[in-house]
Scaffold this motif. Sequence first.
Motif, PDB file in Angstrom:
ATOM      1  N   PHE A 252       0.860  -1.178   0.000  1.00  0.00           N
ATOM      2  CA  PHE A 252       0.000   0.000   0.000  1.00  0.00           C
ATOM      3  C   PHE A 252       0.894   1.224   0.000  1.00  0.00           C
ATOM      4  CE2 PHE A 252      -2.300  -3.268   2.287  1.00  0.00           C
ATOM      5  CZ  PHE A 252      -3.582  -3.172   1.788  1.00  0.00           C
ATOM      6  N   SER A 253       0.449   2.300  -0.642  1.00  0.00           N
ATOM      7  CA  SER A 253       1.211   3.549  -0.576  1.00  0.00           C
ATOM      8  C   SER A 253       0.273   4.692  -0.224  1.00  0.00           C
ATOM      9  CB  SER A 253       1.897   3.840  -1.910  1.00  0.00           C
ATOM     10  OG  SER A 253       0.945   4.157  -2.887  1.00  0.00           O
ATOM     11  N   TYR A 254       0.803   5.665   0.479  1.00  0.00           N
ATOM     12  CA  TYR A 254       0.040   6.871   0.773  1.00  0.00           C
ATOM     13  C   TYR A 254       1.002   8.030   0.947  1.00  0.00           C
ATOM     14  CZ  TYR A 254       1.104   6.162   5.766  1.00  0.00           C
ATOM     15  OH  TYR A 254       1.734   6.005   6.961  1.00  0.00           O
ATOM     16  N   SER A 255       0.486   9.240   0.755  1.00  0.00           N
ATOM     17  CA  SER A 255       1.305  10.455   0.839  1.00  0.00           C
ATOM     18  C   SER A 255       0.803  11.320   1.989  1.00  0.00           C
ATOM     19  CB  SER A 255       1.225  11.247  -0.467  1.00  0.00           C
ATOM     20  OG  SER A 255       1.675  10.470  -1.537  1.00  0.00           O
ATOM     21  N   PRO A 256       1.457  11.232   3.157  1.00  0.00           N
ATOM     22  CA  PRO A 256       1.022  12.053   4.291  1.00  0.00           C
ATOM     23  C   PRO A 256       1.563  13.476   4.176  1.00  0.00           C
ATOM     24  CG  PRO A 256       2.875  10.712   4.930  1.00  0.00           C
ATOM     25  CD  PRO A 256       2.538  10.331   3.510  1.00  0.00           C
ATOM     26  N   ILE A 257       0.970  14.385   4.946  1.00  0.00           N
ATOM     27  CA  ILE A 257       1.440  15.773   4.976  1.00  0.00           C
ATOM     28  C   ILE A 257       2.797  15.834   5.671  1.00  0.00           C
ATOM     29  CG2 ILE A 257       0.952  18.077   5.892  1.00  0.00           C
ATOM     30  CD1 ILE A 257      -2.041  17.360   5.541  1.00  0.00           C
ATOM     31  N   ASP A 258       2.926  15.123   6.786  1.00  0.00           N
ATOM     32  CA  ASP A 258       4.164  15.119   7.565  1.00  0.00           C
ATOM     33  C   ASP A 258       4.756  13.706   7.556  1.00  0.00           C
ATOM     34  OD1 ASP A 258       6.234  15.552   9.322  1.00  0.00           O
ATOM     35  OD2 ASP A 258       4.958  15.666  11.099  1.00  0.00           O
ATOM     36  N   LEU A 259       5.867  13.528   6.815  1.00  0.00           N
ATOM     37  CA  LEU A 259       6.482  12.202   6.711  1.00  0.00           C
ATOM     38  C   LEU A 259       7.005  11.688   8.041  1.00  0.00           C
ATOM     39  CD1 LEU A 259       8.466  12.522   3.369  1.00  0.00           C
ATOM     40  CD2 LEU A 259       6.554  11.010   3.808  1.00  0.00           C
ATOM     41  N   ASN A 260       7.508  12.563   8.892  1.00  0.00           N
ATOM     42  CA  ASN A 260       8.092  12.136  10.154  1.00  0.00           C
ATOM     43  C   ASN A 260       7.105  12.166  11.318  1.00  0.00           C
ATOM     44  OD1 ASN A 260      10.636  11.709   9.017  1.00  0.00           O
ATOM     45  ND2 ASN A 260      11.100  13.892   9.143  1.00  0.00           N
ATOM     46  N   GLY A 261       5.876  12.460  11.042  1.00  0.00           N
ATOM     47  CA  GLY A 261       4.869  12.548  12.099  1.00  0.00           C
ATOM     48  C   GLY A 261       4.369  11.183  12.543  1.00  0.00           C
ATOM     49  N   GLU A 262       3.388  11.225  13.404  1.00  0.00           N
ATOM     50  CA  GLU A 262       2.791  10.014  13.945  1.00  0.00           C
ATOM     51  C   GLU A 262       1.565   9.658  13.101  1.00  0.00           C
ATOM     52  OE1 GLU A 262       0.588   9.186  18.031  1.00  0.00           O
ATOM     53  OE2 GLU A 262       2.660   9.830  18.298  1.00  0.00           O
ATOM     54  N   HIS A 263       1.464   8.382  12.698  1.00  0.00           N
ATOM     55  CA  HIS A 263       0.360   7.942  11.848  1.00  0.00           C
ATOM     56  C   HIS A 263      -0.245   6.675  12.430  1.00  0.00           C
ATOM     57  CE1 HIS A 263       1.743  10.730   8.784  1.00  0.00           C
ATOM     58  NE2 HIS A 263       2.962  10.285   9.023  1.00  0.00           N
ATOM     59  N   ASP A 264      -1.563   6.659  12.511  1.00  0.00           N
ATOM     60  CA  ASP A 264      -2.280   5.456  12.914  1.00  0.00           C
ATOM     61  C   ASP A 264      -2.816   4.805  11.648  1.00  0.00           C
ATOM     62  OD1 ASP A 264      -2.003   5.697  15.712  1.00  0.00           O
ATOM     63  OD2 ASP A 264      -3.535   7.253  15.714  1.00  0.00           O
ATOM     64  N   LEU A 265      -2.321   3.631  11.359  1.00  0.00           N
ATOM     65  CA  LEU A 265      -2.745   2.888  10.183  1.00  0.00           C
ATOM     66  C   LEU A 265      -3.536   1.670  10.632  1.00  0.00           C
ATOM     67  CD1 LEU A 265       0.663   2.833   8.268  1.00  0.00           C
ATOM     68  CD2 LEU A 265      -1.105   4.559   8.148  1.00  0.00           C
ATOM     69  N   GLU A 266      -4.396   1.205   9.763  1.00  0.00           N
ATOM     70  CA  GLU A 266      -5.104  -0.041  10.031  1.00  0.00           C
ATOM     71  C   GLU A 266      -5.217  -0.803   8.731  1.00  0.00           C
ATOM     72  OE1 GLU A 266      -8.896  -0.790  12.554  1.00  0.00           O
ATOM     73  OE2 GLU A 266      -9.537  -0.629  10.465  1.00  0.00           O
ATOM     74  N   PHE A 267      -4.590  -1.966   8.697  1.00  0.00           N
ATOM     75  CA  PHE A 267      -4.753  -2.858   7.562  1.00  0.00           C
ATOM     76  C   PHE A 267      -6.017  -3.664   7.821  1.00  0.00           C
ATOM     77  CE2 PHE A 267      -4.307  -7.280   6.264  1.00  0.00           C
ATOM     78  CZ  PHE A 267      -4.396  -7.107   4.901  1.00  0.00           C
ATOM     79  N   ALA A 268      -6.872  -3.810   6.827  1.00  0.00           N
ATOM     80  CA  ALA A 268      -8.127  -4.530   7.031  1.00  0.00           C
ATOM     81  C   ALA A 268      -8.457  -5.396   5.825  1.00  0.00           C
ATOM     82  CB  ALA A 268      -9.260  -3.552   7.284  1.00  0.00           C
ATOM     83  N   TYR A 269      -9.047  -6.541   6.128  1.00  0.00           N
ATOM     84  CA  TYR A 269      -9.588  -7.440   5.102  1.00  0.00           C
ATOM     85  C   TYR A 269     -11.044  -7.705   5.467  1.00  0.00           C
ATOM     86  CZ  TYR A 269     -10.870 -11.715   2.719  1.00  0.00           C
ATOM     87  OH  TYR A 269     -11.545 -12.646   1.971  1.00  0.00           O
ATOM     88  N   LEU A 270     -11.941  -7.488   4.530  1.00  0.00           N
ATOM     89  CA  LEU A 270     -13.358  -7.737   4.760  1.00  0.00           C
ATOM     90  C   LEU A 270     -13.757  -9.021   4.046  1.00  0.00           C
ATOM     91  CD1 LEU A 270     -15.880  -6.602   6.100  1.00  0.00           C
ATOM     92  CD2 LEU A 270     -16.390  -5.419   3.979  1.00  0.00           C
ATOM     93  N   ASP A 271     -14.066 -10.051   4.841  1.00  0.00           N
ATOM     94  CA  ASP A 271     -14.439 -11.368   4.322  1.00  0.00           C
ATOM     95  C   ASP A 271     -15.957 -11.457   4.258  1.00  0.00           C
ATOM     96  OD1 ASP A 271     -14.020 -14.050   3.499  1.00  0.00           O
ATOM     97  OD2 ASP A 271     -14.476 -14.720   5.525  1.00  0.00           O
ATOM     98  N   ARG A 272     -16.470 -11.828   3.109  1.00  0.00           N
ATOM     99  CA  ARG A 272     -17.923 -11.909   2.929  1.00  0.00           C
ATOM    100  C   ARG A 272     -18.307 -13.347   2.609  1.00  0.00           C
ATOM    101  NH1 ARG A 272     -20.339  -7.820  -1.187  1.00  0.00           N
ATOM    102  NH2 ARG A 272     -18.823  -8.825  -2.526  1.00  0.00           N
ATOM    103  N   ASP A 273     -19.234 -13.874   3.394  1.00  0.00           N
ATOM    104  CA  ASP A 273     -19.760 -15.220   3.183  1.00  0.00           C
ATOM    105  C   ASP A 273     -21.277 -15.129   3.287  1.00  0.00           C
ATOM    106  OD1 ASP A 273     -20.123 -17.909   2.848  1.00  0.00           O
ATOM    107  OD2 ASP A 273     -19.471 -18.462   4.862  1.00  0.00           O
TER     108      ASP A 273
END
Length: 177
Positions: A137-158
């Motif tokens: 995954f790639s993203y472009s934050p405003i502050d590269l050295n700042g603090e970032h909360d990320l969440e990787f998620a997979y949505l499984d549908r059955d």
Amino acid sequence: MKNKIILVATLIVLVVLITLGCIQYHKVNAKYQDYQFTEEKIILNHKHNISVGTMEFSHLSYDVKGKEMFVSMDVKIKKTADYKDKFYNNFDASLFLRVNDEVLQQTDDFKLKNGKTLTPDRAYFNKHSAYEGRMTFSYSPIDLNGEHDLEFAYLDRDGHKLKKLYLPIKVDGGKIV
């Protein structure tokens, strides 16, 4: 007399439409009663049960190139013999990265171990029983050295059952903490 006939006919049509609407509502409502949503936290290097078999995540890495940040991880999906081949089981459309609780981004890149780009979609699973690759995954934050909360998620549908597998990732000063 003519007005009474029109009024009675209108009332009959209205009663019939309301009755048909109620019957249809109960049919649709009964069909979707088995809806269920669950959440499960991802544990790296651990198999998680999903609708088509098992999924395992490993080797989480983080890299900064220019003004973009890249989060990568290995994924291994093993399909069971009774896998239901349905059109909505395209895994690449169900994998997301949330950035600071705001941005949802789909996977930028899937690569197999030999470097070939191939997504783990339905066409792949028709021929193989397992998928091993690396997603980025790639993203472009405003502050590269700042603090970032990320969440990787997979949505499984059955069917009407949804399960969210998620991995919270904390980045501070360009490193995963």
